[in-house]
Design a protein around this motif. Sequence first.
Motif, PDB file in Angstrom:
ATOM      1  N   TRP A  73       0.832  -1.202   0.000  1.00  0.00           N
ATOM      2  CA  TRP A  73       0.000   0.000   0.000  1.00  0.00           C
ATOM      3  C   TRP A  73       0.866   1.251   0.000  1.00  0.00           C
ATOM      4  CZ3 TRP A  73      -5.265  -0.726  -0.100  1.00  0.00           C
ATOM      5  CH2 TRP A  73      -5.701  -2.025   0.158  1.00  0.00           C
ATOM      6  N   ARG A  74       0.449   2.207  -0.825  1.00  0.00           N
ATOM      7  CA  ARG A  74       1.138   3.486  -0.888  1.00  0.00           C
ATOM      8  C   ARG A  74       0.088   4.589  -0.860  1.00  0.00           C
ATOM      9  NH1 ARG A  74       3.915  -0.366  -2.820  1.00  0.00           N
ATOM     10  NH2 ARG A  74       6.138  -0.330  -3.191  1.00  0.00           N
ATOM     11  N   VAL A  75       0.501   5.772  -0.524  1.00  0.00           N
ATOM     12  CA  VAL A  75      -0.419   6.907  -0.457  1.00  0.00           C
ATOM     13  C   VAL A  75       0.050   7.958  -1.460  1.00  0.00           C
ATOM     14  CG1 VAL A  75       0.844   8.020   1.414  1.00  0.00           C
ATOM     15  CG2 VAL A  75      -1.569   8.502   1.116  1.00  0.00           C
ATOM     16  N   ASP A 134      -1.893  15.724   5.602  1.00  0.00           N
ATOM     17  CA  ASP A 134      -1.806  15.379   7.024  1.00  0.00           C
ATOM     18  C   ASP A 134      -0.812  14.227   7.206  1.00  0.00           C
ATOM     19  OD1 ASP A 134      -2.130  14.971   9.706  1.00  0.00           O
ATOM     20  OD2 ASP A 134      -4.318  14.824   9.641  1.00  0.00           O
ATOM     21  N   PRO A 135       0.486  14.514   7.188  1.00  0.00           N
ATOM     22  CA  PRO A 135       1.490  13.449   7.255  1.00  0.00           C
ATOM     23  C   PRO A 135       1.435  12.642   8.553  1.00  0.00           C
ATOM     24  CG  PRO A 135       2.538  15.606   7.318  1.00  0.00           C
ATOM     25  CD  PRO A 135       1.102  15.830   7.044  1.00  0.00           C
ATOM     26  N   HIS A 136       1.069  13.263   9.658  1.00  0.00           N
ATOM     27  CA  HIS A 136       1.022  12.524  10.931  1.00  0.00           C
ATOM     28  C   HIS A 136      -0.091  11.472  10.905  1.00  0.00           C
ATOM     29  CE1 HIS A 136       4.064  14.957  12.895  1.00  0.00           C
ATOM     30  NE2 HIS A 136       3.500  16.026  12.349  1.00  0.00           N
ATOM     31  N   ARG A 137      -1.236  11.824  10.287  1.00  0.00           N
ATOM     32  CA  ARG A 137      -2.339  10.864  10.168  1.00  0.00           C
ATOM     33  C   ARG A 137      -1.946   9.706   9.255  1.00  0.00           C
ATOM     34  NH1 ARG A 137      -6.566  10.217   6.537  1.00  0.00           N
ATOM     35  NH2 ARG A 137      -5.934  12.110   5.443  1.00  0.00           N
ATOM     36  N   ILE A 138      -1.287  10.002   8.143  1.00  0.00           N
ATOM     37  CA  ILE A 138      -0.866   8.959   7.202  1.00  0.00           C
ATOM     38  C   ILE A 138       0.178   8.044   7.848  1.00  0.00           C
ATOM     39  CG2 ILE A 138       0.214   8.506   4.963  1.00  0.00           C
ATOM     40  CD1 ILE A 138      -2.656   9.668   4.804  1.00  0.00           C
ATOM     41  N   ALA A 171      -0.237   4.064   8.347  1.00  0.00           N
ATOM     42  CA  ALA A 171       0.756   3.104   7.865  1.00  0.00           C
ATOM     43  C   ALA A 171       1.128   2.118   8.971  1.00  0.00           C
ATOM     44  CB  ALA A 171       2.001   3.837   7.359  1.00  0.00           C
ATOM     45  N   ARG A 172       1.309   2.632  10.199  1.00  0.00           N
ATOM     46  CA  ARG A 172       1.619   1.735  11.322  1.00  0.00           C
ATOM     47  C   ARG A 172       0.460   0.778  11.598  1.00  0.00           C
ATOM     48  NH1 ARG A 172       3.512   6.641  13.185  1.00  0.00           N
ATOM     49  NH2 ARG A 172       1.738   6.878  14.600  1.00  0.00           N
ATOM     50  N   LEU A 173      -0.771   1.287  11.498  1.00  0.00           N
ATOM     51  CA  LEU A 173      -1.949   0.438  11.700  1.00  0.00           C
ATOM     52  C   LEU A 173      -2.022  -0.647  10.632  1.00  0.00           C
ATOM     53  CD1 LEU A 173      -4.616  -0.198  13.152  1.00  0.00           C
ATOM     54  CD2 LEU A 173      -5.717   1.488  11.663  1.00  0.00           C
TER      55      LEU A 173
END
Length: 183
Positions: free
Chosen positions: A105-107, A115-119, A123-125
């Motif tokens: 998966w990539r964004v 919103d880099p902190h949300r992404i 990614a960790r999830l």
Amino acid sequence: MAKALFHKHQRVFVGPVGTWALIEQVKPHWVKDVEEPIRVTYDCGLGRDFTTDELSAEQADSVEAGHWRVLRAKNKWQTIEECGGHPFPGTFPVVVTEAMDWGGWRVPAAEYDRDPHRIEAQARLLANSPRLLEIAEHLAALAGEDGDLPPALSELSRRAETVLKDINTSPAKRGGAGQSRAA
């Protein structure tokens, strides 16, 4: 004599139907004065009971045994100075779902910039999803094995079953694009 090879809530491939299903009920067939059942069938919620030879378990390289992890990819469109407010300037997360360092998966860069902190958290999830799925399966199986659970654990087990059904049901069987949310 027969022994059960599969357990309740286990995900199996049903050969005659050609689909994956969860075992809803294990049905041993007993004969009077015999210590073990003479045969065991499985109710997978597909209209009839299936025998052991019609079912097969998931292989070791399934979602549960995945090697999911977050790798860092170089941001080709922005310099480190342009994305200095990002958690890891000059890179973005890529969730790899294969043993090799590709596939997953990539964004899009524009979405990451919003919103880099949300992404990063997403990614960790995603990378930990196989382990969370395994926990949900064990929690759902716990309710099937022990009916005398405390109410809070029973509720968590019910919620885990709902999530597993949502994961294991194809979109066509859900009725199209509308997806249910676990309570």
